[in-house]
Design an enzyme around this catalytic site. Sequence first.
Site, PDB file in Angstrom:
ATOM      1  N   CYS B  83     -21.818  22.929  29.616  1.00 17.49           N
ATOM      2  CA  CYS B  83     -20.980  22.128  30.315  1.00 17.49           C
ATOM      3  C   CYS B  83     -19.455  22.454  30.829  1.00 17.49           C
ATOM      4  O   CYS B  83     -19.046  22.239  31.754  1.00 17.49           O
ATOM      5  CB  CYS B  83     -20.909  20.750  29.537  1.00 17.49           C
ATOM      6  SG  CYS B  83     -22.245  20.315  28.977  1.00 17.49           S
ATOM      7  N   HIS B  87     -16.689  21.898  33.686  1.00 15.98           N
ATOM      8  CA  HIS B  87     -15.765  21.116  33.164  1.00 15.98           C
ATOM      9  C   HIS B  87     -14.799  21.610  32.290  1.00 15.98           C
ATOM     10  O   HIS B  87     -15.004  21.846  30.953  1.00 15.98           O
ATOM     11  CB  HIS B  87     -16.384  19.701  32.284  1.00 15.98           C
ATOM     12  CG  HIS B  87     -17.462  19.262  33.497  1.00 15.98           C
ATOM     13  ND1 HIS B  87     -17.107  18.151  34.279  1.00 15.98           N
ATOM     14  CD2 HIS B  87     -18.755  19.132  33.359  1.00 15.98           C
ATOM     15  CE1 HIS B  87     -17.960  17.836  35.037  1.00 15.98           C
ATOM     16  NE2 HIS B  87     -19.415  18.334  34.336  1.00 15.98           N
ATOM     17  N   CYS B 121     -26.925  16.416  35.575  1.00 15.16           N
ATOM     18  CA  CYS B 121     -26.108  17.789  35.326  1.00 15.16           C
ATOM     19  C   CYS B 121     -26.891  18.623  34.546  1.00 15.16           C
ATOM     20  O   CYS B 121     -26.899  19.928  35.103  1.00 15.16           O
ATOM     21  CB  CYS B 121     -24.826  17.735  34.208  1.00 15.16           C
ATOM     22  SG  CYS B 121     -23.426  17.276  35.340  1.00 15.16           S
ATOM     23  N   CYS B 184     -27.949 -14.250  28.147  1.00 17.95           N
ATOM     24  CA  CYS B 184     -26.734 -13.592  27.245  1.00 17.95           C
ATOM     25  C   CYS B 184     -25.541 -14.515  27.250  1.00 17.95           C
ATOM     26  O   CYS B 184     -24.981 -14.647  26.079  1.00 17.95           O
ATOM     27  CB  CYS B 184     -26.461 -12.329  28.314  1.00 17.95           C
ATOM     28  SG  CYS B 184     -27.576 -11.430  28.733  1.00 17.95           S
ATOM     29  N   CYS B 187     -24.908 -17.168  24.056  1.00 18.22           N
ATOM     30  CA  CYS B 187     -24.312 -16.873  22.767  1.00 18.22           C
ATOM     31  C   CYS B 187     -22.982 -16.145  23.117  1.00 18.22           C
ATOM     32  O   CYS B 187     -21.920 -16.542  22.511  1.00 18.22           O
ATOM     33  CB  CYS B 187     -25.012 -15.439  22.410  1.00 18.22           C
ATOM     34  SG  CYS B 187     -26.541 -16.104  21.144  1.00 18.22           S
ATOM     35  N   ARG B 225     -29.034  -1.342  21.618  1.00 20.09           N
ATOM     36  CA  ARG B 225     -28.291  -2.774  21.401  1.00 20.09           C
ATOM     37  C   ARG B 225     -28.767  -3.669  22.223  1.00 20.09           C
ATOM     38  O   ARG B 225     -28.863  -4.816  21.779  1.00 20.09           O
ATOM     39  CB  ARG B 225     -26.593  -2.545  21.532  1.00 20.09           C
ATOM     40  CG  ARG B 225     -25.919  -3.822  20.984  1.00 20.09           C
ATOM     41  CD  ARG B 225     -26.330  -4.030  19.426  1.00 20.09           C
ATOM     42  NE  ARG B 225     -25.766  -5.303  19.099  1.00 20.09           N
ATOM     43  CZ  ARG B 225     -26.695  -6.432  19.227  1.00 20.09           C
ATOM     44  NH1 ARG B 225     -27.975  -6.207  19.596  1.00 20.09           N
ATOM     45  NH2 ARG B 225     -26.327  -7.493  18.563  1.00 20.09           N
ATOM     46  N   CYS B 229     -30.877  -7.244  21.504  1.00 21.26           N
ATOM     47  CA  CYS B 229     -30.357  -8.565  21.949  1.00 21.26           C
ATOM     48  C   CYS B 229     -31.885  -9.103  22.464  1.00 21.26           C
ATOM     49  O   CYS B 229     -31.951 -10.448  22.231  1.00 21.26           O
ATOM     50  CB  CYS B 229     -29.530  -8.607  23.017  1.00 21.26           C
ATOM     51  SG  CYS B 229     -27.960  -8.417  22.565  1.00 21.26           S
TER      52      CYS B 229
END
Lengths: 105, 268
Positions: B83, B87, B121, B184, B187, B225, B229
Amino acid sequence: MTVRLSVPQSAKRGDVIEIKTLISHQMESGFRRDAFGEVIPRDILKEFRCVYDGQTVFRAELFPAISANPFITFHTVATVSGELEFVWTDQNGVVTRETASIEVT
Amino acid sequence: MTLRAVIASLIGAGVLVFTITGVVAQSPTERAIDDADLKSGYDFQSEDTRALQDDDFANPGFLWVDKGAALFSEKAGKNDRACTTCHTDTVRSIKGAAARYPSVDEKTGQLINIEQRINLCRERHQQAEPLSYESEDLLAMTAYVAHQSRGQPFNAKTDGTAQSHFEAGRDYYYARKGQMNLACHHCHEWNWGQMLRGDRLSQGHGNGYPAYRFEWQTIGSLHRRLRNCDKGVRAEPLPFGAQEYVDLELYLAWRASRLTLETPSVRR
């Protein structure tokens, strides 16, 4: 295995120094079950020790109740310039070593 | 009113709206939470958890940031490039880049997040195999890249080519789903700060991801996450990297845009 160490670069002889260690390890307890109800085999680190000037200055036994990525912090007395060796041993005897040096004046 | 009563009334209200209008209510176009009231997930954590996040040594998320930094300069793929070949700190710097994501990839016209950008990439410039979503290596690289924008506010583009994705994300945010028939915002806009069982409901911002969660005992992506939910409202979680989640990420970035990135954050 990723290890993070925090050791002061220099200290006065007789100083109490704080040492912090963090290692990536899943610490699988052996009590959990997977989606099929099969027990996930235990896979834990069993021992941690710090050797300074040929002496074990700190040693800890680790057990299944210790959470993943154990963070161990302790104090020792700066005696001589040199290397501190940190050794983690898992349940199969596989060893991870890291060293850090300290300048004592 | 207890939360159970709130949820019951929400479900009741949903049925009522549905029967009266027969369509899903239109998604609002303005931010529902005033800038002055915006709170990061950090503000909903215990004192101990906040202290752990604040300590750049003890914060376990840094294990992945460190690993990601090593991977970033490691050569990979047929082109034998790292990378860091492209970069550097001065050329195509990744400082602040994560704050502009999700972003539309000009070549494909797709909205992509950091994970997908890393894999693009790898394929285009390194001729390397893409890393699988939620693998240790991809989490580490994502944590490292996102960490380079810590302290910066979200600044993702929501107009032009990104607009349709932004609107799709907003519609997903306001759509009821699952057996609980919750969206969503029920809550995270109407009830943030209230207790949900043993937890305090946050405003649901994604500014700390990938985040180290005690519940997971490891670091995880925002999509992990979001899947939690979806499971929480008993909806079928979408696969990792699903376009709906990336669109939602863009909407979440916009609604959190006064907050700064915290990666790697620590959550309960």
